[in-house]
Scaffold this active site. Structure first.
Site, PDB file in Angstrom:
ATOM      1  N   THR A  98      67.574 -23.343  22.541  1.00 16.66           N
ATOM      2  CA  THR A  98      68.854 -23.890  22.985  1.00 16.66           C
ATOM      3  C   THR A  98      69.565 -24.494  21.786  1.00 16.66           C
ATOM      4  OG1 THR A  98      67.845 -24.388  25.134  1.00 16.66           O
ATOM      5  CG2 THR A  98      69.938 -25.455  24.647  1.00 16.66           C
ATOM      6  N   THR A 149      52.796 -38.059  24.522  1.00 14.15           N
ATOM      7  CA  THR A 149      54.071 -38.032  25.243  1.00 14.15           C
ATOM      8  C   THR A 149      54.024 -37.009  26.360  1.00 14.15           C
ATOM      9  OG1 THR A 149      55.310 -38.745  23.284  1.00 14.15           O
ATOM     10  CG2 THR A 149      56.550 -37.636  25.024  1.00 14.15           C
ATOM     11  N   TYR A 209      52.222 -29.675  20.511  1.00 19.43           N
ATOM     12  CA  TYR A 209      53.378 -29.450  21.388  1.00 19.43           C
ATOM     13  C   TYR A 209      53.073 -28.380  22.435  1.00 19.43           C
ATOM     14  CZ  TYR A 209      58.229 -28.537  22.775  1.00 19.43           C
ATOM     15  OH  TYR A 209      59.393 -28.385  23.491  1.00 19.43           O
TER      16      TYR A 209
END
Length: 699
Positions: A548, A465, A518
């Protein structure tokens, strides 16, 4: 997606290539999470011993005897998301009329021999299709691409003609460890228009090269053909024996029908099957072949007997290896299934849908410039979509719903200027995106699972991704002339030795640990982004996002804020890892989204990443205490070992964001936690009163 296919044959591959194509395509389509029902006409020549697939494990296969029997499937056809009618289906005209009058979803025609079909229509032969039926199919899927697609749209009135070349099952077709029996082979049923090419490129070379060995496999060849002594004839070769045949061939010949040569862009399934087996291919020449395999590198082309003889005397194994590699890059069944999904989604997007159809793309036909938000159904992406709409933008939200949720878009459905498209940027961008490339002015890449439990479930997909997906979106931006923003992460700093973290710090990242998919994926995505900017291909921005939080976080995403709030509201012990002394800096989602939009619209050079986060640093233990204060009852704390590679400290230096964007957080932690706890409390109440989980909205 629920798909129904009415095709010539799935159960029998005897004497036709429809079955092998459908098997490969539908197996891969089902592997993408879709449900498939195949309805096949019961006919004597595909029954009995000729039926070599009885109970497929990838779809439901049912037979019907007559047109009247299809009435038993009327309700299923009516409610299916898409119904595909194949070429050569017995009584195909009547079946097409039945489907177009019954199906509420996408109606598609799949032509596995487009040039033949068009020639039949021109002669007034309407065996399985009529000109009047074509406009009633939402999409015309064709084995032939190129200019033929334009002809189908302009001359025959198709709303959309799209190439969907033949498929090959790479589990079945693969290189086998067998001895090489032949120098050049050909596999194909006799055809008068192919025979001259077979004579020129195989039989004549056989006569000139008696020391070489040849083979021709396939039925219906006339008895008067003068076969050279070194050409072995195989009358019938069942599909199960094709891989062995190709693997025993040093080279195989591809011969194309005359009408397919005239149309161009018409590869036969044998071309892909041979490539899957790593067998070098010698082919006749036709327009469009270079778009599939690179001549001289991945395939050999011959116009004359002399060309064929020259090819026979070269070491061509590297050609076969390169062709197999190209197949897996864009022509295997997995790619075909992704293309089918994209074409059906595109057709569905064009059709009017009711508001309660939660999975339907929500279209706006205004031709204004568009903003693409990849990963727009996720936590941050959904807030970004809402903020852009509030500013009056036309927003296309692209998401595969792997770790996100359509419920995040519940309040956006029906809003003017909003559209949802389901697709995975790892596979390819959906056609409904590519067809409007020129309209995109900005592209936000928010597409990737961001919490460790989610991105570690499928680390390969996480990495792809970040790398493959980012590359696809950058190429879209380059072609569109759109500005591109990558949402990177503070994880690129790893377990930092610099505190607070400034953008020029190169990080302390483990490239072998469980978080590497990641962390390293985002670092690679940044490198790609800067390379596109450095070479002048795209105008870019990179945001490095710190922790966040806010509404739309998932209950089970594993992030510390959502974990603690859900546990506190449920009256469960709060889970802390380590001793709770590790620090984080928490930014409320509205502040983060404001920063992203400021960055996208800023005049910075693009070669400097920007930290976006709240510099107020607290320990995780202190966070737990604040969360506990939002519930009336006392809560216990349970301590667990620290996860591998968990950073000890995390705090952004936002000097650059303040200086270049005039940005800094506005929402205090106390205020943000109050809003977030209130949202989770309401969402939990909704869960308790509704029998289905929120995730079911994506089904």
């Amino acid at each position: 997606m629920k798909l129904i296919v009415l095709g010539l044959s799935l159960g029998s591959s005897w004497g036709n290539g429809h079955a092998t194509t459908f098997r490969a395509l539908l197996r891969a389509f089902a592997a993408r999470g879709h449900e498939v029902l195949f309805l096949e006409r019961e006919v004597p020549w595909y029954a009995g011993a000729h039926r070599d697939l009885v109970d497929p494990d990838f779809c439901r296969l049912e037979y019907y005897q007559t047109l009247a029997d299809l009435d038993a499937w009327r309700e299923a056809i009516a409610e299916a998301d898409a119904v595909v009618v194949g070429s050569y289906v017995p009584d195909g005209v009547e079946i097409g009329q039945f489907v177009q009058g019954t199906a509420k979803g996408v109606k598609a025609f799949y032509d596995i021999d487009t040039p033949v079909t068009l020639a039949k229509l021109a002669r007034g032969e309407f065996d399985y299709l009529t000109p009047a039926l074509i406009p009633g199919y939402d999409v015309y899927l064709s084995f032939t691409g190129g200019p033929t697609l334009t002809r189908i749209e302009r001359e025959l009135g198709s709303p959309a003609a799209r190439a969907l070349y033949c498929s090959v099952d790479t589990d079945a077709y693969r290189p086998l460890d067998v001895s090489k029996r032949w120098d050049l082979t050909y596999l194909g049923t006799y055809s008068p228009d192919r025979q001259p090419t077979l004579e020129k490129l195989l039989l004549e070379p056989a006569r000139h090269c008696p020391e070489k060995r040849f083979a021709v496999a396939g039925p219906q060849y006339p008895d008067d053909i003068d076969w050279p002594a070194n050409v072995e004839r195989i009358e019938h070769l069942p599909p199960a024996e094709h891989p062995g045949f190709y693997s025993a061939s040093r080279m195989t010949l591809n011969v194309t029908r005359a009408d397919m040569i005239a149309a161009g862009w018409s590869p036969s399934v044998r071309l892909f099957e041979a490539a899957a087996c790593g067998t070098p291919i010698l082919s006749d020449r036709w327009d469009g072949i270079e778009s599939l395999f690179v001549p001289g590198d991945e395939i050999l082309l011959a116009d004359t007997t002399e060309h064929a003889i020259t090819a026979l005397h070269r070491d061509s194994q590297a050609i076969g290896t390169a062709a197999r590699r190209r197949l897996f890059e864009g022509h295997d069944a997995a790619h075909r299934a992704a293309e089918l999904e994209a074409h059906l989604e595109e057709a569905r997007a064009r059709s009017p849908r009711t508001r309660h159809d939660r999975n339907a793309p929500m279209m706006n036909s205004d031709a204004k410039s568009l903003i693409l938000v990849a990963g727009g159904a996720g936590f941050i992406g959904s807030h970004l979509c809402a903020a852009l709409l509030d500013r009056g933008e036309q927003v296309v939200c692209l998401d595969n719903l792997q770790t996100s949720n359509l419920d995040n878009l519940r309040d956006l459905e029906g809003r003017a200027g909003f559209e949802f498209v389901r697709g995975d940027i790892v596979d390819q961008l959906p056609a409904t995106i590519l067809d409007r490339t020129h309209r995109f002015k900005q592209i936000y890449n928010c597409a990737c699972a961001a919490s460790p439990p989610q991105y570690q479930v499928d680390p390969e997909h996480t990495m792809l991704t970040n790398v493959v997906g980012t590359d696809r979106l950058l190429r879209l931006a380059a072609e569109a002339g759109a500005r591109f923003l990558l949402t990177s992460t503070s994880e690129v700093y790893g377990d930092p030795e610099m505190h607070p973290q400034r953008e020029e710090y190169r990080g302390w990242v483990s490239c072998t640990g469980p978080r590497a998919c990641y962390d390293e994926g985002k670092r690679a995505a940044e490198a790609l982004t800067y390379d596109f900017c450095r070479t002048g291909r795209a105008e870019v921005r990179v945001a490095r996002i710190f922790n966040t939080y806010g509404p739309h976080m998932q209950f089970d995403d594993g992030r510390v804020v959502s974990n603690l709030i859900v546990q506190a509201l449920a009256g469960k012990p709060l889970t802390l890892y380590g001793d709770g002394s590790q620090t984080r800096s928490f930014c409320y989602v509205s502040d983060l989204v404001r920063g992203l939009m400021l960055l996208m619209n800023s005049d910075i050079t693009g070669m400097e990443p920007i930290n976006l986060g709240n510099p107020h640093e607290i320990t995780v233990g202190e966070l737990a205490t604040q969360v506990a204060g939002f519930v009336d009852e006392a809560v216990a704390i349970e301590y667990h070992p620290l996860p591998v590679d968990d950073p000890r400290r995390r705090k952004p230096d936002i000097s650059r964001a303040h200086a270049l964007l005039g940005w800094e957080p506005r929402v205090s932690l106390a205020e943000g936690l109050a809003r977030t706890c209130a949202w989770f409390a309401q969402a939990m109440d909704t869960r308790l009163t509704q029998p289905r989980p929120l995730e079911a909205a994506a089904e």
